[in-house]
Design a protein around this motif. Structure first.
Motif, PDB file in Angstrom:
ATOM      1  N   VAL A 112       0.861  -1.185   0.000  1.00 42.86           N
ATOM      2  CA  VAL A 112       0.000   0.000   0.000  1.00 42.86           C
ATOM      3  C   VAL A 112       0.899   1.238   0.000  1.00 42.86           C
ATOM      4  O   VAL A 112       1.837   1.343   0.788  1.00 42.86           O
ATOM      5  N   CYS A 113       0.601   2.161  -0.903  1.00 41.52           N
ATOM      6  CA  CYS A 113       1.422   3.367  -0.999  1.00 41.52           C
ATOM      7  C   CYS A 113       0.510   4.566  -1.220  1.00 41.52           C
ATOM      8  O   CYS A 113      -0.707   4.447  -1.157  1.00 41.52           O
ATOM      9  N   GLY A 114       1.082   5.689  -1.447  1.00 36.95           N
ATOM     10  CA  GLY A 114       0.293   6.888  -1.715  1.00 36.95           C
ATOM     11  C   GLY A 114      -0.350   7.443  -0.464  1.00 36.95           C
ATOM     12  O   GLY A 114       0.190   7.339   0.639  1.00 36.95           O
ATOM     13  N   VAL A 174      -8.736  11.996   3.973  1.00 39.01           N
ATOM     14  CA  VAL A 174      -7.453  11.931   3.274  1.00 39.01           C
ATOM     15  C   VAL A 174      -7.433  12.874   2.083  1.00 39.01           C
ATOM     16  O   VAL A 174      -6.386  13.341   1.671  1.00 39.01           O
ATOM     17  N   GLY A 175      -8.591  13.172   1.536  1.00 37.70           N
ATOM     18  CA  GLY A 175      -8.655  14.062   0.387  1.00 37.70           C
ATOM     19  C   GLY A 175      -8.362  13.332  -0.915  1.00 37.70           C
ATOM     20  O   GLY A 175      -7.513  13.750  -1.684  1.00 37.70           O
ATOM     21  N   VAL A 176      -9.042  12.246  -1.135  1.00 37.03           N
ATOM     22  CA  VAL A 176      -8.864  11.464  -2.352  1.00 37.03           C
ATOM     23  C   VAL A 176      -9.141  12.346  -3.556  1.00 37.03           C
ATOM     24  O   VAL A 176     -10.178  13.008  -3.622  1.00 37.03           O
ATOM     25  N   CYS A 177      -8.200  12.356  -4.493  1.00 37.17           N
ATOM     26  CA  CYS A 177      -8.301  13.276  -5.630  1.00 37.17           C
ATOM     27  C   CYS A 177      -8.501  12.589  -6.971  1.00 37.17           C
ATOM     28  O   CYS A 177      -8.938  13.232  -7.920  1.00 37.17           O
ATOM     29  N   ASP A 178      -8.159  11.320  -7.073  1.00 42.23           N
ATOM     30  CA  ASP A 178      -8.240  10.679  -8.385  1.00 42.23           C
ATOM     31  C   ASP A 178      -8.621   9.209  -8.268  1.00 42.23           C
ATOM     32  O   ASP A 178      -8.730   8.662  -7.176  1.00 42.23           O
ATOM     33  N   TRP A 179      -8.817   8.609  -9.422  1.00 41.10           N
ATOM     34  CA  TRP A 179      -9.275   7.232  -9.478  1.00 41.10           C
ATOM     35  C   TRP A 179      -8.227   6.256  -8.909  1.00 41.10           C
ATOM     36  O   TRP A 179      -8.577   5.238  -8.329  1.00 41.10           O
ATOM     37  N   ILE A 235      -8.802   5.884  -5.291  1.00 39.30           N
ATOM     38  CA  ILE A 235      -9.989   5.046  -5.038  1.00 39.30           C
ATOM     39  C   ILE A 235      -9.628   3.574  -5.224  1.00 39.30           C
ATOM     40  O   ILE A 235      -9.998   2.720  -4.405  1.00 39.30           O
ATOM     41  N   GLU A 236      -8.887   3.261  -6.285  1.00 39.06           N
ATOM     42  CA  GLU A 236      -8.477   1.868  -6.518  1.00 39.06           C
ATOM     43  C   GLU A 236      -7.626   1.347  -5.355  1.00 39.06           C
ATOM     44  O   GLU A 236      -7.782   0.202  -4.935  1.00 39.06           O
ATOM     45  N   GLU A 237      -6.750   2.176  -4.849  1.00 37.76           N
ATOM     46  CA  GLU A 237      -5.907   1.785  -3.721  1.00 37.76           C
ATOM     47  C   GLU A 237      -6.756   1.534  -2.474  1.00 37.76           C
ATOM     48  O   GLU A 237      -6.516   0.583  -1.716  1.00 37.76           O
ATOM     49  N   LEU A 238      -7.758   2.359  -2.266  1.00 36.50           N
ATOM     50  CA  LEU A 238      -8.642   2.184  -1.116  1.00 36.50           C
ATOM     51  C   LEU A 238      -9.469   0.902  -1.252  1.00 36.50           C
ATOM     52  O   LEU A 238      -9.617   0.152  -0.283  1.00 36.50           O
ATOM     53  N   VAL A 239      -9.981   0.636  -2.447  1.00 38.85           N
ATOM     54  CA  VAL A 239     -10.698  -0.623  -2.688  1.00 38.85           C
ATOM     55  C   VAL A 239      -9.779  -1.799  -2.367  1.00 38.85           C
ATOM     56  O   VAL A 239     -10.170  -2.744  -1.673  1.00 38.85           O
ATOM     57  N   TYR A 240      -8.557  -1.740  -2.851  1.00 45.35           N
ATOM     58  CA  TYR A 240      -7.587  -2.806  -2.596  1.00 45.35           C
ATOM     59  C   TYR A 240      -7.377  -3.021  -1.099  1.00 45.35           C
ATOM     60  O   TYR A 240      -7.360  -4.161  -0.623  1.00 45.35           O
ATOM     61  N   CYS A 241      -7.249  -1.946  -0.350  1.00 46.32           N
ATOM     62  CA  CYS A 241      -7.048  -2.063   1.108  1.00 46.32           C
ATOM     63  C   CYS A 241      -8.217  -2.803   1.760  1.00 46.32           C
ATOM     64  O   CYS A 241      -8.013  -3.742   2.538  1.00 46.32           O
ATOM     65  N   TYR A 242      -9.430  -2.390   1.457  1.00 48.61           N
ATOM     66  CA  TYR A 242     -10.603  -3.022   2.068  1.00 48.61           C
ATOM     67  C   TYR A 242     -10.735  -4.485   1.664  1.00 48.61           C
ATOM     68  O   TYR A 242     -11.045  -5.339   2.494  1.00 48.61           O
ATOM     69  N   ILE A 243     -10.497  -4.797   0.389  1.00 49.57           N
ATOM     70  CA  ILE A 243     -10.597  -6.181  -0.080  1.00 49.57           C
ATOM     71  C   ILE A 243      -9.509  -7.041   0.554  1.00 49.57           C
ATOM     72  O   ILE A 243      -9.767  -8.162   1.008  1.00 49.57           O
ATOM     73  N   ALA A 244      -8.285  -6.531   0.620  1.00 49.16           N
ATOM     74  CA  ALA A 244      -7.172  -7.300   1.182  1.00 49.16           C
ATOM     75  C   ALA A 244      -7.355  -7.572   2.673  1.00 49.16           C
ATOM     76  O   ALA A 244      -6.941  -8.613   3.180  1.00 49.16           O
TER      77      ALA A 244
END
Length: 111
Positions: free
Chosen positions: A42-44, A74-79, A82-91
């Motif tokens: 996880v990065c960003g 966190v101030g999510v600014c781009d897709w 969002i993809e990284e956040l989806v990955y975190c929850y799924i993992a």
């Protein structure tokens, strides 16, 4: 009741700990403790986040609220974020919870 793992920032984690301490009483004396950590890749904007364990009677609503809090805080600014956040929850969560995670993200995307 389900156990769900949420991604939270340090500030949110501290607030959750305060709320949990207020709720704790003798009935929690013999509770089970769970812990988890974000995947190493996880990065960003979410790299400094931590996990919170929650007992949930409604995983969809709890996930939706948690996701919205992370996006706003966190101030999510781009897709990519969002993809990284989806990955975190799924993992972090079991496959039984993945449908609630998917539905929570989709409900926010269509809002």
């Amino acid at each position: 009741m389900n156990i769900v793992l949420q991604v939270v920032t340090m500030d949110v984690a501290e607030e959750l700990n305060k709320k949990q301490k207020k709720k704790n009483s003798q009935k929690w004396k013999n509770r089970i403790s769970f812990s988890a950590s974000l995947p190493d890749d996880v990065c960003g904007v979410f790299a400094g986040s931590i996990c919170a364990v929650k007992y949930s009677t409604n995983p969809f609503l709890d996930m939706r609220k948690s996701i919205l809090e992370m996006i706003q805080y966190v101030g999510v600014c781009d897709w990519e974020d969002i993809e990284e956040l989806v990955y975190c929850y799924i993992a972090l969560n079991s496959s039984e919870t993945h449908e609630s995670i998917r539905d929570a993200f989709l409900s926010l995307a269509s809002a």
